[in-house]
Design an enzyme around this catalytic site. Structure first.
Site, PDB file in Angstrom:
ATOM      1  N   TYR A 164       0.654 -11.908   0.495  1.00  0.00           N
ATOM      2  CA  TYR A 164       1.161 -10.651   1.033  1.00  0.00           C
ATOM      3  C   TYR A 164       2.226 -10.937   2.091  1.00  0.00           C
ATOM      4  O   TYR A 164       1.930 -11.454   3.165  1.00  0.00           O
ATOM      5  CB  TYR A 164       0.042  -9.825   1.672  1.00  0.00           C
ATOM      6  N   LEU A 204      -7.434   4.827  -4.486  1.00  0.00           N
ATOM      7  CA  LEU A 204      -6.753   6.119  -4.640  1.00  0.00           C
ATOM      8  C   LEU A 204      -5.677   6.057  -5.721  1.00  0.00           C
ATOM      9  O   LEU A 204      -4.818   6.938  -5.795  1.00  0.00           O
ATOM     10  CB  LEU A 204      -6.129   6.545  -3.309  1.00  0.00           C
ATOM     11  N   GLN A 237      -3.157   4.117  -5.934  1.00  0.00           N
ATOM     12  CA  GLN A 237      -1.884   4.022  -5.222  1.00  0.00           C
ATOM     13  C   GLN A 237      -1.364   5.383  -4.751  1.00  0.00           C
ATOM     14  O   GLN A 237      -0.171   5.584  -4.590  1.00  0.00           O
ATOM     15  CB  GLN A 237      -0.840   3.292  -6.063  1.00  0.00           C
ATOM     16  N   GLY A 261      -3.095  13.739  -4.521  1.00  0.00           N
ATOM     17  CA  GLY A 261      -2.548  15.014  -4.953  1.00  0.00           C
ATOM     18  C   GLY A 261      -1.178  15.335  -4.391  1.00  0.00           C
ATOM     19  O   GLY A 261      -0.630  16.402  -4.678  1.00  0.00           O
TER      20      GLY A 261
END
Length: 330
Positions: free
Chosen positions: A63, A204, A206, A211
């Protein structure tokens, strides 16, 4: 905050929060968060996570090519010894001496004396796990590594890794959410039956399950733009699932994202490591640990997820290529 039961808390005996913090975005340019995020916001997120009882922090040497580890270690500071610290090795040359060297390098970047969980980031398709697990055993013997974990492993390979290590491989970090339910078939039942842990990344999807994305608000960063879930057609197909999340969220005075996280950690052997773009999002994620879904709510969400049928495979690749070509022409 809720925590794993004591029999699942690992050899270190530390509490492991059901909602942790994933730090891929710390220092990684592909998320597009910018330098100020790496310099200031990331540390604020970590400090607030500690205040809210988050104890599971996950990073990896790849990362930001080590930057995530450095940022996380600096932000944790004197709290390094009290949290459950997890990082990962990318098994490019997975021979025992290299594994040992890379663990030392990760610990130095983090400023840590102990890596509570050291994980193999991906299975190496050309090399079995015998040699990498020899390195892991050596790291456990000298006390630099507490628990050994894997990531993105099938159940068969997870079990093979345990045989190679000669003891339990504590966890398997895999993609798991309402739209990625593969671990329900075998990984989670295995974890429940054998005292292991599944660490859910992208819980979630991504951000799909928040929503907030739709045809008029498509994601801008490279990570999400490369995910076929965010094709306009798939966003339209997800409307029913998002509506179900919203209805259950309303019943709990929560958000769809919080309900999606509560679904992901519903099983006793599962923890989740969502990322956070700011302190407010971290606070929202952590609060999801307090949501207790009823069996009916869990089943309703599962049924809505099963009705979601996204475009995948060759069709998705073709549609993404057309979308990119159209964007360039504009």
């Amino acid at each position: 905050m809720r925590y794993l039961s004591s029999d699942l808390s690992g050899s270190t005996g530390k509490k492991i929060s059901k909602i942790g913090l994933g730090t891929w975005q710390f220092g990684s340019k592909e998320w597009g968060y910018g330098q100020s995020y790496a310099d200031t916001e990331a540390a604020s997120i970590v400090r607030r996570a500690l205040e809210l009882g988050v104890t599971l922090f996950d990073t990896a040497e790849i990362y930001g090519f080590g930057r995530s580890e450095r940022i996380l270690g600096k932000a944790l500071g004197d709290d390094l010894g009290s949290i459950f610290l997890a990082t990962k090795i990318l098994p490019v040359m997975p021979i025992a001496p290299i594994v040992e060297q890379r663990a030392v390098a990760s610990a130095e970047r983090l400023g840590a004396r102990l890596l509570d969980l050291y994980q193999v980031h991906q299975p190496n398709p050309g090399v079995r796990d015998g040699t990498i697990m020899r390195g892991m055993r050596a790291l456990q013997r000298v006390g630099l590594v507490g628990e050994v974990g894997v990531s993105n492993y099938s159940l068969k390979r997870w079990i093979a890794a345990e045989r190679a290590l000669g003891s339990r491989v504590f966890s398997n970090q895999v993609r798991y959410s309402l739209v990625d339910r593969g671990p329900d078939r075998d990984l989670i039942p295995y974890a429940l039956d054998h005292g292991r842990v599944v660490i859910a990344y992208s819980p979630l999807a991504q951000g799909l399950l928040s929503g907030r994305y739709h045809e008029g608000n498509l994601p801008a960063n490279r990570v999400r733009a490369a995910n076929p879930l965010f094709l306009p057609e798939n966003l339209e197909r997800a409307v029913g699932l998002i509506a179900t999340l919203q209805a259950i969220a309303d019943a709990h005075s929560a958000t769809p994202a919080q309900v999606a996280l509560a679904w992901a950690i519903h099983q006793p052997a599962v923890v989740a490591i969502p990322g956070a773009s700011n302190v407010a999002q971290l606070e929202s994620n952590a609060a999801a640990a307090d949501i207790e879904l009823s069996d009916d709510e869990y089943g309703t969400l599962l049924a809505a997820a099963e009705r979601f049928n996204p475009v995948t495979g060759v069709n998705a690749v073709s549609k993404m290529a057309k979308a990119r070509l159209g964007a360039r022409r504009r």
